[in-house]
Scaffold this motif. Sequence first.
Motif, mmCIF file in Angstrom:
data_model
loop_
_atom_site.group_PDB
_atom_site.id
_atom_site.type_symbol
_atom_site.label_atom_id
_atom_site.label_comp_id
_atom_site.label_asym_id
_atom_site.label_seq_id
_atom_site.Cartn_x
_atom_site.Cartn_y
_atom_site.Cartn_z
ATOM 1 N N GLU A 1 95.748 26.303 6.931
ATOM 2 C CA GLU A 1 95.083 25.431 8.116
ATOM 3 C C GLU A 1 93.669 25.149 7.665
ATOM 4 N N LEU A 2 93.308 24.933 6.426
ATOM 5 C CA LEU A 2 91.886 24.841 5.780
ATOM 6 C C LEU A 2 91.997 23.439 5.187
ATOM 7 N N ASP A 3 92.231 22.391 5.652
ATOM 8 C CA ASP A 3 92.134 21.268 5.178
ATOM 9 C C ASP A 3 90.727 20.578 5.276
ATOM 10 N N LYS A 4 90.637 19.199 4.747
ATOM 11 C CA LYS A 4 89.099 18.806 4.997
ATOM 12 C C LYS A 4 88.709 18.588 6.485
ATOM 13 N N SER A 5 89.700 18.378 7.331
ATOM 14 C CA SER A 5 89.369 17.922 8.537
ATOM 15 C C SER A 5 89.076 19.379 9.426
ATOM 16 N N ALA A 6 89.501 20.480 8.941
ATOM 17 C CA ALA A 6 89.016 21.600 9.657
ATOM 18 C C ALA A 6 87.565 21.987 9.997
#
Length: 1323
Positions: free
Chosen positions: A723-728
Amino acid sequence: MKADMDKIVSLSDKDSIPELQKYLSSLMDDQLVTVITNSALKGKMVGTMIKSIFKGSPPSSTEGSKRRLLLYQHYITLCESGDLQTEVAADIIGLLMLETHLLPGPSLVQLANLFVEAIKVGKMGNGKSLELFPTVLTALSACEVVAYGKGELSGEEYKKQLINSLCSSRWDPQCVIHLTTMFRDVPLSPEELKFVVEKVLRMFSKLDLQEVPPLVYQLLLLSAKGCKKQILDGIVSYFKEQDQSLEEEQKRGQSLDLEFESIPQDQLRHVEGTIILHIVFAIRLDHELGREFLKTFKTSYTDMCPFSVALLLSVARIQRYEEQVFDLLKGAVIKSFKDEQLQQGSKILKDLLPPHRSVSQMILDTVKNSVFGWDHVTQGLVQLGFFLMDNFGPKPGPFGKAAESSASLARTPNQQACKLGGQVLLLGFKMHEPLRGEILEQVLNRLVTKTASPVTHYLDLFTDIVVSAPMILLESSSKVIETFDQLSYLPLATVQGLLKAVQPLLKVSMSLKDALILVLRKSMFSSQLDGRKSAVTGFLLLLKNFKVLGSLASSQSSQCISSSQVQVDVHSRYNSAANEAFCLEILSSLRRCLGQQADVRLMLYEGFYDVLRRNSQLASSIMQTLLSQLKRYYEPEQDLLPPVKLEPCITAHGDQVFLQEPLAHLLSCTVHCLLWLQNMHRAATGDDSDEEEEEEEGYQSELMTILESLTRRMIKSELEDFELDKSAEFSMGSSVGVKNNIYAVLVMGVYEVLIEYNFNKANYNKECFEGIIELFNRYHKIAEILKEKAGKGKVPSNKTPRSLLSMGYISTILPALFRDSTQSREEALSVLRANGEFVRYSLSVAIQKIQQLEETGHTDGPDGMNTDKIFRFLCDMTSVLMWRYTNIPSVVEDAGKKEKRTTLSLLCLEGLLRIFTTCQQRFPERLAQLLSTMESEDDLDEGNVTQMNFFYIRQFQRVLFAQLSSEQDEFNSKEAQLLISILSVLSRQLKPSSQEFVQMVTWTVKVCKETCFEDCPLAKGLLSLLFSLHVLYKSPVSVLLELCQDIHSQLGDIDQDVEVENQSHFVIVNLKTASTVAMLVLSQVERVLDEVDWLIAKRKTQTTTEKTGNGESTENTGHQDPIEKNVTLQLGTLLTALNELVQTSLPPGTCTITLLRAMSQTYTILTTLVKYYIQVCSNHGTLPSRFEKLVKLSGSHLTPQCYNFITYAQSGETNGGGADDKKKKKRIETNTAASAKLLRETKTIPDLIFSIEQYEKYLITLSKKSKVNLMQYMKQSTSRDFRINAATLEAALQDQDGSQQTTASQEDEEEPQEPKEKKKRRR
C-alpha cells in the motif's frame, strides 16, 4: 668566700645600707666576682645575693653603677657558659631585667656591645641571657643622648645602629632561633623589622632542616609586629627552592641510575607538613596574616608551587577562607590552562615567554607529596577534585540533552580542568585509605542525583576506580548495592556506564551480582520506559560476561582484571553449570521484552549479536527466540505477497500511530547471528555432539529457507502490495501518513538486510548479484517516493533513516565495486557496477556510517562499539576512497550527464574529510597507522609520521592546484572547499618547527596570492587556512596589512574624490570577495589584539614582582624589553592596516560595525599600554622612542580617519568601488535604512568615541609623568556630537545636492588632505 657571702646577705637583711656599701667597696672586683660565681654555681641564695649587691650599689654613684655593670657583665657570661642550672639562670636574668632601666647610658652601651660581640663570635650558644637583651635595648632607646665615637647620638638612633650592625654580621646557626625569639620583645620600627626578617630568612639555607619548623614558628609570632607578606613569601620561596633542587637531583639520579639525595625526601615532606600546620595555626589566630597570604596568589598564579598549593588547601579548612581558596585555585587552574592554550596557538607568545610550570602539575605533585602524613591537606584535595569536576564538567545541551563529547580527549581549558579534578580524586583514592569511602560515596551520590546534567566524567572516574582498586570497592560493596536500588530511576546512559564500570566486580562478588539481578527483575516491570530499558541493558551485559563452558574464545572482553588483584568468590567464575542455568534464566526474563514497546525490543535485537559472539553456547536459545519472533510477522504461504505482515508491526493509541515491532532490526539481528554462527562453524572443527549439530542444522536450515523465500517474494512484490504506491499519503501530519512512513521505513530496512544477506551468501555469483540489484531497485523506488513526498509536504518528514547495512558489508562491497580486478569475479561484479545508483547508494551509506562515528564515536549494527574494528573499518574506507578519488578524476566522471547532485568523486572526498576529522578527534595517536593503509607508489617509511602526512598533503595540494588552475566553467567550488578542509585537518599534525610546515605555509601564501576566482566560500576557506598556519609560524600582522591595502584598493575610498592606488598583493581579494575577506581580517585583528593584551598583562605582573626601582630606568635606556618591543611593533603594523580599512568604502551593516568594534578594541588596548608606561614612569623609567612613534601614528593618522569613518558610517553612503549598476544602487538604498538601525542598536559609535577619549585622557597623565609632550600628535576631535553632524549633512543634502563636499570640508578641513598624504607616503 662563704663568709663574704654571709656578711653581704646579713648586712642587707639588717637594712644597714651604708655599711653594706662600705663593705662592698672594700672588696676587690676579683673577690666580688668569685663570691657571685660561687653563689650562682651552688644555686643557693643567689637571688638574695643579687638583691643585696643592688642594694649596696646605688646607681646614682659612679662606684655603684660600675659595680652593677660588672655584675651584669659577669652574670651574662656565666649564663651563657652553660654551667648553671636552668632555674638558677632564669632567676638571675629575671632579677637583672628588673634593674636594667636604672643603668646609666654608658653602661647600657657597654652591655649592648657585649651582647652584639658575643653574637658575632657565636658565644650565644644556649641563648639564656638573650632574654635580657630586649630590656637593655628598650632602656637604651629611652636614653636621650648616648656617646658614640667622638660625637653623640640619641638612644633610639644608637639602638638602630646596633640592630643594623647585628643584622649585617654573621650569625651562628645555633643562635638564630634564640635571636628571632629575642627580637619579638624588642620594640622595632618597620624598617628595622624588615631588616631583621630579611636576615632571618637568609639564614634558612644555613640551618639544618629539622631546625626550620621552630624558627618558622618564631617568625610567625614575630609577624604580629608586621612584615606578614615578606615572612610568608620567604617561607614559601624557601620550600619552593628545596622542592626544585630535590626534583633536579631525582632527574639527575634517574639519568645516571643513581639514588642520591642531599635532603631525604621523606624528611623534607615531614618538615613541610609541620610548617603547614604552624602557618595554619597562626592564620587561625591572626586573620590579617590570612588575608596577606591569599592576596599573594590573587594577582598571579606563576608564584605557586606544590608547597603553596598544599598550604592553600590546609587554609581552606578554616571556614572563613574555604570559599576564597577554592575560587582562587579554580581561577589559577583555568587561567593556567588558558594561557597554555594561548601560547600553544601562537609562535610569538611561545618565543617571548618561557613555558611556565602548569598549576595542574603542581596540584598532582601535592597529591603525591601528601602521602607523607599530610592529613590536613588530603581533605582539601578531595574537595578540590569535586569542585573542579562540578564546575567544569560537561554542561547539559539544548532540551537537557548532553552534548556529545569525544572520549577521553580534553581539548578546551574547561575539559582539562574537569579531567584534572578526576586525576586528583583517582590519585587520592589510590594513595589514601581514609579517603576512599568518602570519594566513592560522593561519586555514587553524584551519579544518582545529577540526572539533569551529563555525568560522563563521574562515570569515567568510577570506572578508573574499579579498575585500579577492585578489592577496595568490594569492601564498600554496600554503597554500590545502594546505588543499584536507584537504577530504574536513572537516565539510560548513566545506567549503561555504571553497569559497564561494575562489570568486573560482578564476576567476583556473588552478593553484588544477586543484588543487581533482583533490581533488574523489578525494573523489568517498571512503569517507566527507561526503567525497562535499563533492565534490558543490565541483563544483556550479564549475558555477555558470564561465559558458559565450551563457548568459543573471543578476544573482545571489554575489561579484565588479573586474579592477583581480586580474590574470587567460591561459586563464581568457573562454575559453568551454574553460569549456564543463570544465563538461561536471564534469557527467559528477556523474552518477556518481546511483548513490550519498540524501543525495548530494539535494544534487545541490538544486543543479541554481541551476547552470541561472547557466549556462543547460548546460540540455540537465542536463535530459537529470534526465529519464533520472526515467524509472527512472516507469511508462510509461499504464493502470497508480500511475504511479511506489516499490520501487527504497528499499534494505534487514539488517533496516533506507533511502531510496535522494529521488524527490519529483528531480521537484521537474526541474519547477523546466523552468518556469524555459520562462519564460526566453518572455521571450527566439529567436536560437538551429533544431537547439538542436528538441532543447529534444524533452525539454521529453517531460517535459510525463510530468508530465501523472503528474497524471492520481496523481489516480486510491487509497491501496491505494501500500500505504498505514489498516490499514497506520506505527510507526518495525519495518522495515515505516519502509518505509511513507518511501513516504508520497515520495508526499506527489510530490503537492506536481504541485500546484505544475499551478498554474503552469493560468493560472487552473477545470478545472485542480479537478485541483489532487483532488491535494490525496489528499495530505491520507495526511497525516491519518500524523498519526493518529503520535498512537497508542508510538514517536513524525518531525515533519511539510518541504514541497516553493517560496517563489515560496507568495507567488503566498496573495494569490490571500485578496486577488485580478480578475473573470476569480473562478470558478477559488472552487474553491480553497471548500476550507478547502487554504487552511489553504497558510497553514501559508508559516509553515513563515518558521520555517525564522528558524532557519537560508535555505529549501529554488529561490532559498532568495538573500537579496534571501528578503526579497521576507517582504514579500509580511507584506502578505498583515496584510490577511487585519485584514480578516477571528477572531470572524467559523469561526462555528458547534466546532473545537479554530488558526483561520486565529491562523495569520496567528503568521506575522506570526515575520516580524517574523526581520526583526529577519537584516535589522535593512530593517524599515521590510518595514513599508512592508503597504498602509494612511493616507498614510504611508516615510522616517519611527518613524512607520510606530508606526502598526502602534497597529493591533495596537487589536486587543489589543478582545480585552481582550471578554467572558470570547469572549476568546482565544492571540491576545492573540501580539499582545503582536508589540508587544514592534515596540516594540524605537522610540527610548527618542521621544514614541512614552513613549506605548507609558503605554498598557502602562494596560492592565496595567485588565485583569482570570484568565489567567497573559496576565499574564506583559503584565507582561514592561511591564518591558522601563519600564526604558528610568525605574527600575521604583515599579511593583514597587505590584505587591508588590497581591500582598500578594490572597494575604493570613503571620499569619492580620492583615487586609490591600485594594489594587488593577494589576487584572491577582488570586488566580490573583498567584504568577506574584510570580515576574516577583522577577526584576525581581534585575535592579535587579544594576544597583545595578554602580553601587556604578563609584562605588568613581571614588573610588579621585580620592583627593581632605579634598575628599571637603566634597563629601559639601555635596551628595550623584548615583550615591550614586540607589542609596539605589532600594534604599529596593525594601526597602519586599520588606517587602510577606515578609509575603505565598506558595505554598510555587519562589516562596518565589526570594523568600528575592532577600532574600539584597538584604542582600549592602546590605553592599557599607556597605563603600563604610566606605571613604568612612576618607577623612574623612561619612554622608549618606539612607543612615541606609535602614539604619533595613532594620533596624526588613525584618529582623524576614524572620525571621518564615523561620519561615513552614519551617513550610510557607499560608492561600492564605482558600482554604477542601477540595481545595485537600489539594493544599497534598501540596506542603508537597516544598517542605520543596526548602528543605533549596537551603540558601537559611542563606544568607539569613548575609547578614543579615554586613550587621550591617559596620554595626558603619561605626558605629565614622563615629561614628554605626547599630546602634540593628537588632533582635536571633530565628530564629538556626531548625531547632530549626521543630521546637518542630511539637511544640507535635501537643500542642494552639490553642497555636500563644502559642508564636510567646513567641519573638518583636514579630511581630504590626510588620505592624499597617506598616498604620497605609500608611493
